[in-house]
Design a protein around this motif. Sequence first.
Motif, PDB file in Angstrom:
ATOM      1  N   ALA A  31      46.544  33.429  39.094  1.00  0.00           N
ATOM      2  CA  ALA A  31      47.150  33.186  37.781  1.00  0.00           C
ATOM      3  C   ALA A  31      46.127  33.383  36.662  1.00  0.00           C
ATOM      4  CB  ALA A  31      47.720  31.771  37.733  1.00  0.00           C
ATOM      5  N   MET A  32      44.890  32.968  36.908  1.00  0.00           N
ATOM      6  CA  MET A  32      43.837  33.061  35.897  1.00  0.00           C
ATOM      7  C   MET A  32      43.535  34.524  35.540  1.00  0.00           C
ATOM      8  SD  MET A  32      39.875  31.742  36.210  1.00  0.00           S
ATOM      9  CE  MET A  32      40.423  30.117  36.779  1.00  0.00           C
ATOM     10  N   PHE A  33      43.457  35.379  36.565  1.00  0.00           N
ATOM     11  CA  PHE A  33      43.073  36.766  36.333  1.00  0.00           C
ATOM     12  C   PHE A  33      44.260  37.723  36.241  1.00  0.00           C
ATOM     13  CE2 PHE A  33      39.186  35.040  38.385  1.00  0.00           C
ATOM     14  CZ  PHE A  33      38.281  35.305  37.362  1.00  0.00           C
ATOM     15  N   GLY A  34      45.435  37.261  36.636  1.00  0.00           N
ATOM     16  CA  GLY A  34      46.608  38.123  36.581  1.00  0.00           C
ATOM     17  C   GLY A  34      46.537  39.287  37.542  1.00  0.00           C
ATOM     18  N   VAL A  35      46.027  39.019  38.752  1.00  0.00           N
ATOM     19  CA  VAL A  35      45.890  40.072  39.754  1.00  0.00           C
ATOM     20  C   VAL A  35      46.634  39.677  41.024  1.00  0.00           C
ATOM     21  CG1 VAL A  35      43.673  40.869  38.855  1.00  0.00           C
ATOM     22  CG2 VAL A  35      43.723  39.079  40.618  1.00  0.00           C
ATOM     23  N   SER A  36      46.743  40.610  41.947  1.00  0.00           N
ATOM     24  CA  SER A  36      47.404  40.335  43.218  1.00  0.00           C
ATOM     25  C   SER A  36      46.440  39.640  44.184  1.00  0.00           C
ATOM     26  CB  SER A  36      47.897  41.646  43.841  1.00  0.00           C
ATOM     27  OG  SER A  36      46.790  42.468  44.171  1.00  0.00           O
ATOM     28  N   ARG A  37      46.989  39.090  45.249  1.00  0.00           N
ATOM     29  CA  ARG A  37      46.153  38.436  46.251  1.00  0.00           C
ATOM     30  C   ARG A  37      45.174  39.413  46.913  1.00  0.00           C
ATOM     31  NH1 ARG A  37      46.787  33.495  48.478  1.00  0.00           N
ATOM     32  NH2 ARG A  37      48.859  33.355  47.523  1.00  0.00           N
ATOM     33  N   PRO A  38      45.595  40.645  47.275  1.00  0.00           N
ATOM     34  CA  PRO A  38      44.627  41.584  47.856  1.00  0.00           C
ATOM     35  C   PRO A  38      43.458  41.897  46.917  1.00  0.00           C
ATOM     36  CG  PRO A  38      46.854  42.314  48.322  1.00  0.00           C
ATOM     37  CD  PRO A  38      46.967  41.181  47.345  1.00  0.00           C
ATOM     38  N   VAL A  39      43.735  41.998  45.623  1.00  0.00           N
ATOM     39  CA  VAL A  39      42.664  42.261  44.658  1.00  0.00           C
ATOM     40  C   VAL A  39      41.694  41.088  44.619  1.00  0.00           C
ATOM     41  CG1 VAL A  39      42.118  42.498  42.191  1.00  0.00           C
ATOM     42  CG2 VAL A  39      43.937  43.874  43.209  1.00  0.00           C
ATOM     43  N   LEU A  40      42.227  39.864  44.594  1.00  0.00           N
ATOM     44  CA  LEU A  40      41.372  38.683  44.583  1.00  0.00           C
ATOM     45  C   LEU A  40      40.527  38.610  45.842  1.00  0.00           C
ATOM     46  CD1 LEU A  40      40.462  35.983  43.359  1.00  0.00           C
ATOM     47  CD2 LEU A  40      42.398  34.901  44.551  1.00  0.00           C
ATOM     48  N   ARG A  41      41.133  38.861  46.983  1.00  0.00           N
ATOM     49  CA  ARG A  41      40.385  38.784  48.247  1.00  0.00           C
ATOM     50  C   ARG A  41      39.284  39.835  48.300  1.00  0.00           C
ATOM     51  NH1 ARG A  41      45.261  37.523  52.646  1.00  0.00           N
ATOM     52  NH2 ARG A  41      45.491  35.315  52.079  1.00  0.00           N
ATOM     53  N   GLU A  42      39.540  41.012  47.754  1.00  0.00           N
ATOM     54  CA  GLU A  42      38.517  42.059  47.722  1.00  0.00           C
ATOM     55  C   GLU A  42      37.352  41.633  46.834  1.00  0.00           C
ATOM     56  OE1 GLU A  42      36.836  45.452  49.102  1.00  0.00           O
ATOM     57  OE2 GLU A  42      38.793  44.636  49.701  1.00  0.00           O
ATOM     58  N   ALA A  43      37.680  40.965  45.721  1.00  0.00           N
ATOM     59  CA  ALA A  43      36.627  40.477  44.824  1.00  0.00           C
ATOM     60  C   ALA A  43      35.779  39.420  45.515  1.00  0.00           C
ATOM     61  CB  ALA A  43      37.250  39.903  43.547  1.00  0.00           C
ATOM     62  N   VAL A  44      36.412  38.519  46.238  1.00  0.00           N
ATOM     63  CA  VAL A  44      35.682  37.476  46.952  1.00  0.00           C
ATOM     64  C   VAL A  44      34.803  38.087  48.034  1.00  0.00           C
ATOM     65  CG1 VAL A  44      35.924  35.496  48.508  1.00  0.00           C
ATOM     66  CG2 VAL A  44      37.337  35.643  46.452  1.00  0.00           C
ATOM     67  N   LYS A  45      35.322  39.080  48.759  1.00  0.00           N
ATOM     68  CA  LYS A  45      34.513  39.771  49.774  1.00  0.00           C
ATOM     69  C   LYS A  45      33.259  40.388  49.148  1.00  0.00           C
ATOM     70  CE  LYS A  45      38.175  41.090  53.052  1.00  0.00           C
ATOM     71  NZ  LYS A  45      38.927  42.242  53.633  1.00  0.00           N
TER      72      LYS A  45
END
Length: 258
Positions: free
Chosen positions: A47-61
């Motif tokens: 919600a904070m970044f307005g991105v999808s879950r796959p995008v968030l997970r890639e960022a965390v990786k």
Amino acid sequence: MTSRIVVIPTRRAHSNHEEVARSIGVDIIAGRYAKGMRLPGDAELIAMFGVSRPVLREAVKTLVAKGLLSTKARVGTIVRERGAWNMFDADVLAWHLDAGIDRRFLGDLAEIRLAVEPRAARLAAARRSEADIVALKCSMELMRQEAPDSIGFADADLALHIAVANASGNLFMRSIGHVIEAALRASFLLSAPSEEQDRETVLLWHQRIVDAIADRDADMAARAMIEVIHNGMHRHERSAGLQVAENVAAKPDWKDEP
């Protein structure tokens, strides 16, 4: 000393996951997410970044690979200690510039330079080619032409140090020079010799590096490089002291309540 000396914005990320990684990385480096802290949950970050879950997970990786985060089952995503961060990663260095360079960062940078650059200068004196000498003299001439507090002066200074690393003939030293290029450039901007005497000192010792390498004088090349780095450290300390004094002077003169 954790107060920021200056923020130097770097290039923006090109993809959604890179931008999310950059944003979280800057927050970690700036201390907004402290060591051992658990990041907000996926739903909140999405919600904070307005991105999808796959995008968030890639960022965390990406952040896990760079040593800033660790993920643990039933615990979550945790911020790692500073010693685990990959400081030779180009993004991590760039995020430090975005977060704001502090005196600890400058001190660590100076220490790694003292460990590497004098040796690079010594090797350059033994291995340099005529093309290397041309590159060194060209950078030196540019330094003389540019105003000492200009970006052009910092770029010419950086080009000279990269030329020394290249002349060393050591692939690792070349790589280190290019990896920390952005940090070196920021350091040179911060240590710009604004006073005429400082400018002459900077030019003198850089010229001695060039002359010693040209003359194949390894001892003098190493000594001059050490002097250049120490001079830069002293200017950093003076500029930081001036900033602290200015900040104190800018504060209102509070008086005790009766």
